[in-house]
Enzyme design. Structure first.
Site, PDB file in Angstrom:
ATOM      1  CG  ASP A  51     -78.704   7.641  16.128  1.00  0.00           C
ATOM      2  OD1 ASP A  51     -78.587   6.456  15.781  1.00  0.00           O
ATOM      3  OD2 ASP A  51     -79.793   8.184  16.387  1.00  0.00           O
TER       4      ASP A  51
ATOM      5  CG  ASP B 245     -83.634   5.977  12.258  1.00  0.00           C
ATOM      6  OD1 ASP B 245     -83.915   6.442  11.141  1.00  0.00           O
ATOM      7  OD2 ASP B 245     -83.411   4.764  12.452  1.00  0.00           O
TER       8      ASP B 245
END
Length: 200
Positions: free
Chosen positions: A12, A14
């Site tokens: 991922d 953020d």
């Protein structure tokens, strides 16, 4: 003895590979204020990682969400990218994966132009990027790229790993704690990226 296949590690973006909290929260405030909405930092920060449309819809009428999304994305590239930093250990982890013959794939709810802008700013260069995907929606990209693991800070990331049939490594650098990540399907939970390599 059969040699193990090199890892293909999905990440991922953020609050996993990058610390984007300040920029995202500031741009959310900006977009909401332009369209008559408001929220506190404490309301906005836990939403990081979920789809932008869903987050804005919590604070705005339906007919204002599309315009607010456009304003958010315009301000993001100007105001949020410059204040985003790589998470501690991110560059070293990506280098270590490649030294083992592995590949790195970033799969994020962010749209791809924003992903590329952030990665370029912080100096991280994955082998592939897939954007505008969340939770189980990320599984198709993980399968397409042959991911062997997915690393993320959000419960949606652990659901993505489970849907893709690969181990999910949770990092507690985002809004969700160890218990929440494990309940969402994490195979293991670590405090930061410095602990990920040993789990691959």
């Amino acid at each position: 003895m059969t040699e193990p296949h090199p890892p293909v590690v999905g990440f991922d973006l953020d609050m996993t590979l990058v610390d984007s909290r300040a920029g995202i929260v500031a741009c959310m405030h900006h977009a909401l204020e332009l369209h008559g909405g408001s929220a506190s930092d404490e309301q906005l920060a836990p939403l990081i990682g979920a789809p932008l449309r869903d987050n804005l819809a919590l604070f705005l009428p339906d007919d204002r969400v599309e315009a607010a999304m456009a304003d958010y994305r315009s301000s993001y590239l100007v105001d949020a990218v410059p204040v985003t930093t790589a998470m501690p250990g991110a560059a070293e982890l990506l280098d270590a994966i490649r030294e083992r013959g592995g590949r790195v794939v970033v799969v994020s709810a962010k749209v791809e132009p924003a992903i590329h802008a952030v990665l370029e700013h912080v100096g991280l260069r994955p082998d592939a990027v897939a954007g505008d995907l969340f939770a189980e929606g990320k599984a198709s990209a993980l399968r397409e790229h042959g991911a062997t693991t997915y690393v993320g800070d959000h419960t949606g990331d652990m659901r993505a790993a489970r849907a893709a049939g690969v181990p999910g490594i949770g990092v507690t650098t985002g809004p969700h704690d160890e218990q929440a990540l494990r309940e969402a399907g994490a195979s293991v939970v670590v405090a930061g990226l410095g602990e990920v390599l040993a789990q691959l």
